[in-house]
Design a protein around this motif. Structure first.
Motif, PDB file in Angstrom:
ATOM      1  N   GLU A   1      79.260 -40.406 -23.645  1.00 56.43           N
ATOM      2  CA  GLU A   1      80.429 -39.641 -23.225  1.00 56.43           C
ATOM      3  C   GLU A   1      80.544 -39.525 -21.710  1.00 56.43           C
ATOM      4  N   ASN A   2      79.474 -39.890 -20.995  1.00 57.35           N
ATOM      5  CA  ASN A   2      79.430 -39.732 -19.542  1.00 57.35           C
ATOM      6  C   ASN A   2      79.667 -41.074 -18.848  1.00 57.35           C
ATOM      7  N   PRO A   3      79.786 -41.066 -17.515  1.00 57.76           N
ATOM      8  CA  PRO A   3      80.228 -42.272 -16.805  1.00 57.76           C
ATOM      9  C   PRO A   3      79.247 -43.438 -16.905  1.00 57.76           C
ATOM     10  N   PHE A   4      79.827 -44.637 -16.847  1.00 61.35           N
ATOM     11  CA  PHE A   4      79.069 -45.875 -16.681  1.00 61.35           C
ATOM     12  C   PHE A   4      79.527 -46.477 -15.353  1.00 61.35           C
ATOM     13  N   ILE A   5      78.610 -46.496 -14.374  1.00 57.25           N
ATOM     14  CA  ILE A   5      78.940 -46.969 -13.029  1.00 57.25           C
ATOM     15  C   ILE A   5      78.185 -48.260 -12.765  1.00 57.25           C
ATOM     16  N   SER A   6      78.888 -49.243 -12.245  1.00 55.51           N
ATOM     17  CA  SER A   6      78.280 -50.537 -11.983  1.00 55.51           C
ATOM     18  C   SER A   6      78.475 -50.914 -10.525  1.00 55.51           C
ATOM     19  N   THR A   7      77.426 -51.474  -9.925  1.00 59.53           N
ATOM     20  CA  THR A   7      77.532 -51.963  -8.545  1.00 59.53           C
ATOM     21  C   THR A   7      76.695 -53.228  -8.402  1.00 59.53           C
ATOM     22  N   ASN A   8      77.202 -54.152  -7.628  1.00 62.15           N
ATOM     23  CA  ASN A   8      76.504 -55.410  -7.372  1.00 62.15           C
ATOM     24  C   ASN A   8      75.762 -55.302  -6.054  1.00 62.15           C
ATOM     25  N   CYS A   9      74.448 -55.339  -6.125  1.00 61.93           N
ATOM     26  CA  CYS A   9      73.628 -55.127  -4.933  1.00 61.93           C
ATOM     27  C   CYS A   9      73.773 -56.260  -3.914  1.00 61.93           C
ATOM     28  N   GLY A  10      74.223 -57.416  -4.353  1.00 63.45           N
ATOM     29  CA  GLY A  10      74.370 -58.526  -3.430  1.00 63.45           C
ATOM     30  C   GLY A  10      75.747 -58.609  -2.819  1.00 63.45           C
ATOM     31  N   ALA A  11      76.709 -57.804  -3.328  1.00 65.04           N
ATOM     32  CA  ALA A  11      78.079 -57.886  -2.850  1.00 65.04           C
ATOM     33  C   ALA A  11      78.392 -56.853  -1.773  1.00 65.04           C
ATOM     34  N   ILE A  12      77.486 -55.899  -1.567  1.00 62.84           N
ATOM     35  CA  ILE A  12      77.718 -54.833  -0.585  1.00 62.84           C
ATOM     36  C   ILE A  12      76.892 -55.119   0.663  1.00 62.84           C
ATOM     37  N   PRO A  13      77.492 -55.087   1.857  1.00 61.34           N
ATOM     38  CA  PRO A  13      76.723 -55.318   3.092  1.00 61.34           C
ATOM     39  C   PRO A  13      75.549 -54.352   3.195  1.00 61.34           C
ATOM     40  N   GLU A  14      74.471 -54.821   3.793  1.00 60.03           N
ATOM     41  CA  GLU A  14      73.253 -54.025   3.899  1.00 60.03           C
ATOM     42  C   GLU A  14      73.499 -52.702   4.600  1.00 60.03           C
ATOM     43  N   THR A  15      74.388 -52.687   5.608  1.00 60.73           N
ATOM     44  CA  THR A  15      74.651 -51.460   6.375  1.00 60.73           C
ATOM     45  C   THR A  15      75.403 -50.417   5.558  1.00 60.73           C
ATOM     46  N   LEU A  16      76.079 -50.838   4.510  1.00 59.01           N
ATOM     47  CA  LEU A  16      76.870 -49.902   3.705  1.00 59.01           C
ATOM     48  C   LEU A  16      76.219 -49.561   2.371  1.00 59.01           C
ATOM     49  N   LEU A  17      75.151 -50.300   2.006  1.00 56.59           N
ATOM     50  CA  LEU A  17      74.580 -50.149   0.677  1.00 56.59           C
ATOM     51  C   LEU A  17      74.024 -48.743   0.445  1.00 56.59           C
ATOM     52  N   GLU A  18      73.365 -48.163   1.463  1.00 55.14           N
ATOM     53  CA  GLU A  18      72.778 -46.830   1.282  1.00 55.14           C
ATOM     54  C   GLU A  18      73.848 -45.791   1.029  1.00 55.14           C
ATOM     55  N   SER A  19      74.931 -45.834   1.824  1.00 55.75           N
ATOM     56  CA  SER A  19      75.997 -44.842   1.636  1.00 55.75           C
ATOM     57  C   SER A  19      76.722 -45.052   0.311  1.00 55.75           C
ATOM     58  N   GLU A  20      76.816 -46.296  -0.140  1.00 58.06           N
ATOM     59  CA  GLU A  20      77.465 -46.560  -1.417  1.00 58.06           C
ATOM     60  C   GLU A  20      76.635 -46.009  -2.579  1.00 58.06           C
ATOM     61  N   LEU A  21      75.322 -46.123  -2.470  1.00 63.22           N
ATOM     62  CA  LEU A  21      74.455 -45.661  -3.552  1.00 63.22           C
ATOM     63  C   LEU A  21      74.259 -44.150  -3.525  1.00 63.22           C
ATOM     64  N   PHE A  22      74.019 -43.602  -2.323  1.00 60.85           N
ATOM     65  CA  PHE A  22      73.625 -42.190  -2.225  1.00 60.85           C
ATOM     66  C   PHE A  22      74.712 -41.289  -1.656  1.00 60.85           C
ATOM     67  N   GLY A  23      75.820 -41.854  -1.144  1.00 63.05           N
ATOM     68  CA  GLY A  23      76.880 -41.048  -0.566  1.00 63.05           C
ATOM     69  C   GLY A  23      76.568 -40.647   0.867  1.00 63.05           C
ATOM     70  N   TYR A  24      77.469 -39.899   1.496  1.00 69.98           N
ATOM     71  CA  TYR A  24      77.243 -39.456   2.875  1.00 69.98           C
ATOM     72  C   TYR A  24      77.907 -38.106   3.091  1.00 69.98           C
ATOM     73  N   GLU A  25      77.397 -37.401   4.130  1.00 67.64           N
ATOM     74  CA  GLU A  25      77.942 -36.104   4.511  1.00 67.64           C
ATOM     75  C   GLU A  25      78.998 -36.283   5.600  1.00 67.64           C
ATOM     76  N   LYS A  26      79.824 -35.291   5.745  1.00 65.76           N
ATOM     77  CA  LYS A  26      80.858 -35.313   6.774  1.00 65.76           C
ATOM     78  C   LYS A  26      80.211 -35.442   8.149  1.00 65.76           C
ATOM     79  N   GLY A  27      80.696 -36.388   8.939  1.00 67.09           N
ATOM     80  CA  GLY A  27      80.186 -36.608  10.285  1.00 67.09           C
ATOM     81  C   GLY A  27      78.920 -37.425  10.344  1.00 67.09           C
ATOM     82  N   ALA A  28      78.509 -38.017   9.215  1.00 66.14           N
ATOM     83  CA  ALA A  28      77.277 -38.805   9.201  1.00 66.14           C
ATOM     84  C   ALA A  28      77.397 -40.023  10.109  1.00 66.14           C
TER      85      ALA A  28
END
Length: 682
Positions: free
Chosen positions: A423-450
């Motif tokens: 009943e809960n979300p199914f989230i998919s991401t391709n680890c090879g399709a996201i640039p290395e500099t953005l991968l952390e924020s895509e996986l873990f999110g970011y705070e305002k002004g990060a």
């Protein structure tokens, strides 16, 4: 079909019931009969055989006492087919008025039946103008049909028991046949007559007891090929069906009556336990009764040509069938040969696309359904799906292994939808399709002004998947620095957003996939060993398409059905086209097969996709024949030779189109071409 009337002979020796053994013996000897029937006012009550009287003499019985008659007699309709019964030695034939018109014994009937079958077989072989000669293990001729006698130009009485190997001339060693080898398309000659045919071993209880030579006169081959073109095509279909363990062949006459059934019996489709249960049934009546639809025999007769289509039953079973018409001398269809294969999906046999994964009482909404179905019939996938259903109920991390295109993401979706997190979300991401500099924020999110431009905070994949499942596709493409942070998230079940300091707890079931050798990457220090062990809790390998060829026909027909609905077209695959698809190696797996079916559907002009269409798409567009063998390192010599042979045969077949022409150019036999093609297309 042999009927009882064909075996009956008149009753000429009727006996009174009070005769003695000696009296009966005298009557049988006088009438030169081996059996007599005891009669009274009610008709025949028993019988006495000459053999039983001789046995009485040997046992010194009183020969003057009243004869003992036997009663193991069965009355049968003269128009019924011959069938033998346990504990019954004599059969009395009845006409339509229930009158006895003749008799036969079980032993005589069995001998006559075999003689008639042998006669019919010989007549059939002679009618086909095929010469057949058999020998024993010393090459002495034991049988030859009339056609062989005509071709050889000598009577069989003269040739029987002679050494066949010494009589004919050929450049092949016939001794190989007695070692178990088949010699195909062998040219031979006898008395200046040139012949061409096959030599095959004859087995009795797995022991070679002789050889059979099936042959034509060389000058008649072209004429026979023209006259029996439809027989050759049918023979190819028959060879295919008997070489396969999952196909059924049915012969139906022009009135729709099932005459014979062979191969793998599709009991679920017919709703019958064995083949004998449907012999004599009428397919037109079955269609009227709603057993299946459509009736391929009806369409074959109506269209007057070979037809391929999918037949379905109300019970949810599906078979893919090819019907081939057989013509008589007046060019009227006298029978139809139907070759069928069960393509009913293993997991869900009678469901709509939305019900393909979950039971009818599933609480899932339409948005929770997997976007793609699991289409399979092979035992390998059946076992894997059962394992998937079992482990889906726990939260252990799963590592999906398999080549690119095998359907790892589709499999991951079904893992989620069979789990308690459905009943809960199914989230998919391709680890090879996201640039290395953005991968952390895509996986873990970011705070305002990060970082510059981060006007508001944002949740990452882990938070979005909270309570559900996170698919990390192509996990081996993840940079090493990110692997450390991922390991912590998996171990601690918490993440820290980029620019944040407060840990956030997450409840996520992680599924990772890769098409690479992850163990080798660990050894090469290109993937963290500790993360590997964290991910490799439940490894599941999805087999490549070439490892589960039983799925190719189901997948092909499913993709084609989807395309015909999407584009509003009418398309079907011929039997030869399917066989060629099954012989291909499919390096791109299911993804390549799906793309190939779409290409064939949109580019072919005819409603039926044929063998040549598939051949052109598979082999005339590939770059393989233009490649050269490049040795990048030390490999076994046998493997290098095999690669060179494969490329040469690819190039020759593509250039000349026919196996015979390609074989001539390469100076090898067409049989070698076929063996090599089957080797590198498996």
């Amino acid at each position: 079909m042999v009927l009882w009337r064909d075996l009956l002979k008149p009753i000429s020796n009727k006996l009174e019931k009070d005769l003695t053994n000696s009296e009966v013996l005298n009557k049988l000897i006088t009438n030169k009969s081996s059996i007599g029937f005891i009669c009274d006012a009610g008709g025949i009550t028993g019988y006495v055989s000459l053999q039983s009287l001789m046995n009485a003499i040997q046992t010194h019985e009183d020969f003057e006492r009243t004869v003992d008659s036997k009663t193991d007699i069965l009355k049968v309709p003269e128009s019924a087919p011959v069938e033998f019964y346990y504990n019954c030695s004599v059969f009395l034939g009845l006409n339509e008025q229930e009158e006895i018109i003749g008799y036969t014994t079980a032993d005589e009937a069995e001998v006559l039946l075999k003689e008639k079958q042998l006669t019919e077989m010989n007549e059939s072989m002679d009618h086909a103008q095929i010469g057949i000669i058999t020998t024993d293990e010393k090459f002495r001729i034991t049988f030859m049909n009339e056609t062989a006698e005509t071709i050889m130009g000598l009577p069989r009485t003269f040739l029987m028991e002679r050494n066949y190997r010494a009589l004919i001339h050929t450049d092949r060693d016939l001794g190989e046949v007695l070692e178990g080898k088949r010699l195909l398309n062998v040219k031979s000659s006898f008395n200046f007559k040139r012949m061409s045919g096959h030599f095959s071993p004859i087995y009795k209880k797995d022991i070679i007891k002789g050889m059979v030579h099936v042959f034509f006169l060389q000058e008649q081959l072209e004429e026979i090929a023209r006259e029996l073109a439809f027989v050759k095509e049918l023979n190819e279909d028959l060879q295919a069906i008997y070489s396969s363990s999952n196909e059924q062949i049915v012969t139906v006459d022009a009135e729709g009556t099932i005459v014979t059934v062979a191969g793998s019996f599709l009991c679920d489709f017919w709703d019958a336990k064995n083949q004998e249960d449907i012999i004599g049934a009428n397919v037109f009546q079955m269609e009227k009764d709603g057993r299946f639809t459509p009736n391929i025999v009806d369409q074959c007769i109506e269209q007057q040509k070979k037809v391929s289509l999918v037949q379905r039953t109300n019970d949810g079973y599906e078979i893919w069938s090819t019907a081939t018409p057989i013509w008589d001398e007046k060019h009227q269809i006298k029978k139809v040969i139907v070759i069928s294969r069960d393509i009913t999906l293993q997991d869900r046999e009678k469901r709509t696309d939305q019900e393909a994964v979950h039971p009818a009482d599933s609480p899932f909404t339409a948005s929770h359904k997997p976007k793609k179905r699991l289409i399979y019939r092979s035992s390998a996938m059946t076992e894997l799906v059962e394992e998937m259903k079992h482990v889906a109920g726990v939260d252990s991390t799963i590592l999906l292994l398999g080549e690119s295109g095998v359907g790892k993401e589709v499999f991951a979706q079904h893992l989620h939808y069979y789990s308690k997190r459905k009943e809960n979300p199914f989230i998919s991401t391709n680890c090879g399709a996201i640039p290395e500099t953005l991968l952390e924020s895509e996986l873990f999110g970011y705070e305002k002004g990060a970082f510059t431009g981060a006007q508001t905070s944002k949740k990452g994949m882990f938070e979005l998947a909270d309570g559900g499942t996170l698919l990390l596709d192509e996990i081996t493409e993840m940079p090493l620095m990110m692997q450390v942070k991922l390991l912590r998230a998996l171990q601690e079940r918490e993440i820290i957003r980029v620019g944040g300091t407060v840990p956030i707890e997450v409840d996520v079931r992680v599924i990772a996939t890769t098409n690479r050798n992850i163990k080798k990457l660990v050894q090469e220090r290109k993937f963290r060993e500790d993360l590997y062990y964290r991910l490799n809790v439940v490894p599941m390998r999805i087999p490549s398409l070439r490892e589960r060829k039983d799925d190719i026909v189901s997948l092909s027909l499913y993709f084609l059905e989807q395309l015909t609905e999407k584009y509003g077209m009418t398309k079907n695959l011929s039997r030869d086209a399917i066989l060629l698809l099954e012989s291909y190696r499919w390096p791109g797996n299911v993804r390549e097969l799906q793309n190939m079916i779409e290409r064939l559907a949109v580019t072919t002009k005819e409603p039926v996709i044929k063998h040549q269409d598939v051949y052109d798409a598979l082999y005339k567009t590939t770059d393989l024949p233009n490649q050269l063998v490049v040795v990048e390192g030390i490999i076994p010599l046998k493997e290098a030779i095999q690669q060179l042979e494969d490329q040469l045969i690819h190039m020759a077949v593509e250039k000349y189109g026919k196996a015979a022409d390609a074989a001539k150019a390469l100076k090898i036999s067409p049989a070698t071409i076929s063996r090599r093609m089957s080797r590198f297309t498996k």
